[in-house]
Design a protein around this motif. Structure first.
Motif, mmCIF file in Angstrom:
data_model
loop_
_atom_site.group_PDB
_atom_site.id
_atom_site.type_symbol
_atom_site.label_atom_id
_atom_site.label_comp_id
_atom_site.label_asym_id
_atom_site.label_seq_id
_atom_site.Cartn_x
_atom_site.Cartn_y
_atom_site.Cartn_z
ATOM 1 N N HIS A 1 8.329 -3.547 -10.859
ATOM 2 C CA HIS A 1 7.465 -3.165 -11.981
ATOM 3 C C HIS A 1 8.277 -2.768 -13.213
ATOM 4 O O HIS A 1 7.984 -3.206 -14.333
ATOM 5 C CB HIS A 1 6.543 -2.012 -11.581
ATOM 6 C CG HIS A 1 5.754 -1.471 -12.732
ATOM 7 N ND1 HIS A 1 4.498 -1.917 -13.058
ATOM 8 C CD2 HIS A 1 6.065 -0.549 -13.681
ATOM 9 C CE1 HIS A 1 4.069 -1.292 -14.132
ATOM 10 N NE2 HIS A 1 4.994 -0.452 -14.538
ATOM 11 N N HIS B 1 0.624 0.603 -8.893
ATOM 12 C CA HIS B 1 1.067 0.032 -7.611
ATOM 13 C C HIS B 1 1.044 1.069 -6.497
ATOM 14 O O HIS B 1 1.340 0.749 -5.353
ATOM 15 C CB HIS B 1 2.486 -0.514 -7.744
ATOM 16 C CG HIS B 1 2.625 -1.573 -8.785
ATOM 17 N ND1 HIS B 1 2.047 -2.813 -8.682
ATOM 18 C CD2 HIS B 1 3.275 -1.581 -9.978
ATOM 19 C CE1 HIS B 1 2.333 -3.531 -9.753
ATOM 20 N NE2 HIS B 1 3.066 -2.807 -10.560
ATOM 21 N N GLY C 1 -4.136 -8.403 -16.565
ATOM 22 C CA GLY C 1 -3.621 -7.193 -15.923
ATOM 23 C C GLY C 1 -4.692 -6.125 -15.913
ATOM 24 O O GLY C 1 -4.968 -5.499 -14.886
ATOM 25 N N HIS D 1 -7.796 -5.966 -13.239
ATOM 26 C CA HIS D 1 -7.781 -5.394 -11.872
ATOM 27 C C HIS D 1 -6.883 -4.153 -11.780
ATOM 28 O O HIS D 1 -6.378 -3.824 -10.723
ATOM 29 C CB HIS D 1 -7.338 -6.459 -10.857
ATOM 30 C CG HIS D 1 -5.975 -7.007 -11.094
ATOM 31 N ND1 HIS D 1 -5.112 -7.292 -10.053
ATOM 32 C CD2 HIS D 1 -5.297 -7.296 -12.224
ATOM 33 C CE1 HIS D 1 -3.989 -7.737 -10.553
ATOM 34 N NE2 HIS D 1 -4.078 -7.756 -11.864
ATOM 35 N N THR D 2 -6.715 -3.466 -12.910
ATOM 36 C CA THR D 2 -5.760 -2.362 -12.890
ATOM 37 C C THR D 2 -6.395 -1.007 -12.615
ATOM 38 O O THR D 2 -5.720 -0.086 -12.161
ATOM 39 C CB THR D 2 -4.961 -2.321 -14.217
ATOM 40 O OG1 THR D 2 -3.716 -1.682 -13.955
ATOM 41 C CG2 THR D 2 -5.678 -1.546 -15.312
ATOM 42 N N ASN E 1 -9.347 -2.050 -8.315
ATOM 43 C CA ASN E 1 -8.197 -2.489 -7.528
ATOM 44 C C ASN E 1 -8.397 -2.227 -6.038
ATOM 45 O O ASN E 1 -7.805 -2.901 -5.189
ATOM 46 C CB ASN E 1 -6.947 -1.774 -8.044
ATOM 47 C CG ASN E 1 -5.677 -2.371 -7.506
ATOM 48 O OD1 ASN E 1 -5.150 -1.908 -6.506
ATOM 49 N ND2 ASN E 1 -5.198 -3.412 -8.167
ATOM 50 N N THR F 1 -9.649 -5.494 -5.154
ATOM 51 C CA THR F 1 -8.955 -6.725 -5.570
ATOM 52 C C THR F 1 -7.484 -6.796 -5.172
ATOM 53 O O THR F 1 -6.881 -7.859 -5.274
ATOM 54 C CB THR F 1 -9.011 -6.880 -7.108
ATOM 55 O OG1 THR F 1 -8.368 -5.748 -7.699
ATOM 56 C CG2 THR F 1 -10.425 -6.987 -7.619
ATOM 57 N N HIS F 2 -6.896 -5.676 -4.755
ATOM 58 C CA HIS F 2 -5.434 -5.708 -4.551
ATOM 59 C C HIS F 2 -5.046 -6.747 -3.501
ATOM 60 O O HIS F 2 -5.703 -6.891 -2.470
ATOM 61 C CB HIS F 2 -4.899 -4.318 -4.182
ATOM 62 C CG HIS F 2 -5.310 -3.855 -2.823
ATOM 63 N ND1 HIS F 2 -6.521 -3.256 -2.571
ATOM 64 C CD2 HIS F 2 -4.667 -3.913 -1.633
ATOM 65 C CE1 HIS F 2 -6.600 -2.961 -1.298
ATOM 66 N NE2 HIS F 2 -5.492 -3.352 -0.694
ATOM 67 N N THR G 1 -4.593 -11.172 -8.174
ATOM 68 C CA THR G 1 -3.213 -10.773 -8.461
ATOM 69 C C THR G 1 -2.365 -12.009 -8.772
ATOM 70 O O THR G 1 -1.546 -11.998 -9.699
ATOM 71 C CB THR G 1 -2.608 -10.021 -7.256
ATOM 72 O OG1 THR G 1 -3.528 -9.030 -6.812
ATOM 73 C CG2 THR G 1 -1.287 -9.388 -7.617
ATOM 74 N N HIS H 1 -3.122 -13.264 -12.281
ATOM 75 C CA HIS H 1 -2.438 -12.416 -13.273
ATOM 76 C C HIS H 1 -0.934 -12.708 -13.290
ATOM 77 O O HIS H 1 -0.342 -12.888 -14.353
ATOM 78 C CB HIS H 1 -2.718 -10.954 -12.921
ATOM 79 C CG HIS H 1 -1.777 -9.961 -13.512
ATOM 80 N ND1 HIS H 1 -1.574 -9.838 -14.865
ATOM 81 C CD2 HIS H 1 -0.974 -9.021 -12.927
ATOM 82 C CE1 HIS H 1 -0.698 -8.866 -15.094
ATOM 83 N NE2 HIS H 1 -0.310 -8.365 -13.935
ATOM 84 N N GLY H 2 -0.332 -12.775 -12.117
ATOM 85 C CA GLY H 2 1.116 -13.005 -12.026
ATOM 86 C C GLY H 2 1.525 -14.307 -12.693
ATOM 87 O O GLY H 2 2.511 -14.364 -13.431
ATOM 88 N N THR I 1 -8.379 -17.149 -10.465
ATOM 89 C CA THR I 1 -9.295 -16.025 -10.671
ATOM 90 C C THR I 1 -10.605 -16.289 -9.925
ATOM 91 O O THR I 1 -11.137 -15.403 -9.244
ATOM 92 C CB THR I 1 -9.591 -15.819 -12.171
ATOM 93 O OG1 THR I 1 -8.347 -15.748 -12.862
ATOM 94 C CG2 THR I 1 -10.364 -14.542 -12.432
#
Lengths: 457, 131
Positions: A200, A252, A319, A322-323, A328, A331-332, A337, A340-341, A397
């Motif tokens: 991160h 995280h 970001g 789902h932050t 989250n 969704t984690h 994810t 987003h990545g 997504t």
């Protein structure tokens, strides 16, 4: 080219592009394995394809950052590089170490590699993105130290600018936080806690400083806007980055066994993380709108503007999606994810490296910019890659939303693999869009070989 | 240093309020934008007229695109199997995310133009530029 030693950047850029191609090929292999589970099995199992895909990404971006620094720092410092020879030597060390690592992933089972490479002495392997064997990790430290020594000495003996200082801060941060990859406590919570200090604090911390510095450098060159104006923006952006990104690490820590207060800290600060990307987009467009000259390298300007937009969408919007802890919770670790990545890495780091390559490479090849024909082809590659990345993100997504619903929200939740079958259509669409991305990349590489009316630098 | 174009501050404020309405202060920022528009309704600076007209119009259209379409999608299909299967959520969340982020992105472009003292027409849904 103002300084001869800037030529040290060229092999780094070439290697970066070569490894980028490798990364995309393995991405396509892995994407196909999502829907055809035994594709290339047992030659390239899914876990290996994934490891190669992500490790190649990191390595080629590092090549890009180093190349960018070797090009930028002499020009900013108004002096030759401290040691071009060291830069060339470290290039080969890094390339050979990187290639051997990738080959070793492919040549033997990962457990065997761990056994052979001394993982029993210092256990550092087996963690996502930090899978590299111990000698490779040590090699990265050696290369990083030599690189930082070279760059720092150049800055120290030349002109000090905000851009070179922020770049240095980012690069030193990159090296320092990598040291946490050697710390692997047996307590899984602590392990993950510090693992994020590499992952991160790299991508949502110090790498953003590197991104800001590279973007600011290119914008000064292509727009002719006063350095003072651009540097003020840069200060604001990096301040926002650090304020939001450091405590934002908490997003995280929601579900890994850390205290509950992280759900508040993580939610509040990471909800603010889109702000620096927002500022970066306004910055890029504002500078181009206020430009004082029409730089002939239109492709570089396009990449610079694209970096602002896509990093805002990928890192900022996707970001934020789902932050927040309550979202989250559901969704984690899903395809959201992954969505987003993909867009965040592409928008922020891939595009900024391609921006500096697009600006610097023609100059390194002895001309202020590529021929109009070559630039048109390069801009085609920009649109092909960028639009396909938008669709990759949208399909992932969609897969993620359905996955969350079927697996975690529904009254009758389905098992993971059953859900994977049900969202297969989106994986197919992602794969085909990935093929378009590869076409864009091939077009990008081809643009380097297109001749035209070239003007000498 | 060149003098700032006339009405620059109002133009930038209009774009900033448009963005605030979409992000941190939905509703309140729109009211503030409407008040700003009413206060400067007789302004003759082209920059002010352009940015106020664009942001007010697109705030309205954008609000309809986001709130009305998303909620009517949910309303129409509330009792349908489609909802229970989760597919509707795929459509609604994707629709909302894409439309909302596009409107924000347009706002960023508008803000950058306003800061540079230039006129701007929102792509696709912005009203025609005044002569």
């Amino acid at each position: 080219m103002q300084f001869k030693s800037q030529a040290a950047a060229k092999p780094y850029f070439v290697a970066a592009i070569g490894l980028f191609v490798g990364q995309i090929l393995f991405g396509l292999i892995m994407g196909l394995q999502y829907v055809v589970g035994d594709f290339l099995f047992p030659a390239i199992p899914f876990n290996v394809a994934r490891m190669v895909h992500t490790n190649l990404l990191i390595v080629w971006l590092l090549f890009g950052f180093m190349g960018g620094a070797y090009y930028l720092v002499p020009e900013e410092s108004e002096t030759e590089l401290y040691s071009p020879k060291l830069a060339r030597a470290m290039f080969w060390v890094f390339l050979v170490a990187g290639a051997l690592t990738i080959l070793s992933y492919l040549a033997m089972p990962y457990a065997r590699l761990a056994e052979l490479s001394g993982n029993n002495i210092v256990q550092t392997m087996g963690r996502e993105f930090l899978e590299q064997p111990l000698p490779t990790k040590a090699g990265i430290v050696v290369v990083a130290l030599a690189f930082l020594f070279n760059i720092t000495m150049t800055v120290l003996r030349g002109r000090k600018t905000a851009i070179s200082s922020i770049l240095l801060l980012g690069l030193w941060g990159l090296a320092i936080f990598f040291l946490f990859s050697f710390y692997n406590p047996s307590n899984l919570v602590l392990d993950k806690y510090y693992w994020w200090w590499v992952v991160h604090l790299w991508v949502e911390g110090v790498w953003e400083l590197i991104l800001g510095a590279l973007l600011a450098f290119v914008l000064i060159k292509v727009t002719g806007v006063d350095r003072e104006v651009i540097e003020k923006w840069l200060y604001v952006i990096i301040t926002l980055t650090l304020i939001t990104g450091i405590v934002g690490t908490g997003h995280h820590y929601y579900w890994i066994g850390t205290p509950e207060y992280w759900q508040w800290w993580g939610s509040v600060f990471s909800a603010l993380e889109p702000i620096p990307f927002f500022a970066m987009t306004v910055f890029a467009f504002n500078m181009v709108n206020r430009r004082r000259r029409e730089h002939p390298n239109r492709a570089a300007t396009l990449w610079a503007l694209g970096t602002g937009v896509m990093s805002f969408l990928g890192a900022g919007i996707w970001g934020f999606l789902h932050t927040l802890a309550p979202v989250n919770y559901y969704t984690h670790g899903t395809q959201i994810t992954a969505a987003h990545g993909h867009m965040a890495f592409y928008g922020a780091y891939v595009m900024v490296v391609l921006t500096i390559i697009s600006y610097a490479m023609p100059i390194l090849r002895g001309r202020p910019c590529n021929s109009p024909r070559a630039q048109v082809v390069e801009m085609w590659s920009f649109w092909l890659m960028t639009i396909s990345m938008v669709f990759i993100t949208l399909f992932l997504t969609a897969a993620g939303i359905l996955q969350v619903w079927l697996q975690r929200v529904s009254d009758t939740p389905l098992p993971f693999m059953v859900v994977q079958e049900k969202i297969g259509l989106f994986y197919w669409m992602r794969e085909w869009t990935g093929v378009v991305f590869l076409v864009g990349l091939v077009v990008y590489v081809a643009s380097f070989f297109i001749k035209g009316d070239e003007r000498p630098a | 240093m060149a003098a700032a174009p006339r009405g620059l501050a109002v133009a930038v404020t209009a774009e900033a309020l448009y963005l605030a309405n979409l992000t941190v202060l939905p509703g309140l920022a729109f009211v503030a934008l409407a008040v700003l528009g009413w206060y400067w309704r007789r302004a003759d600076a082209p920059l002010v007229r352009n940015h106020l007209r664009q942001t007010l119009w697109v705030s309205g259209v954008g609000g309809a695109l986001i709130a009305l379409v998303a909620s009517s999608l949910l309303f129409v299909h509330a009792e349908h199997d489609f909802v229970r299967g989760g597919s509707l959520w795929v459509v609604v969340v994707l629709y909302f995310t894409v439309v909302h982020s596009t409107l924000v992105l347009f706002g960023i472009l508008g803000l950058a133009r306003a800061m540079a003292g230039q006129s701007f027409r929102f792509p696709l849904i912005g009203p025609r530029l005044l002569p």
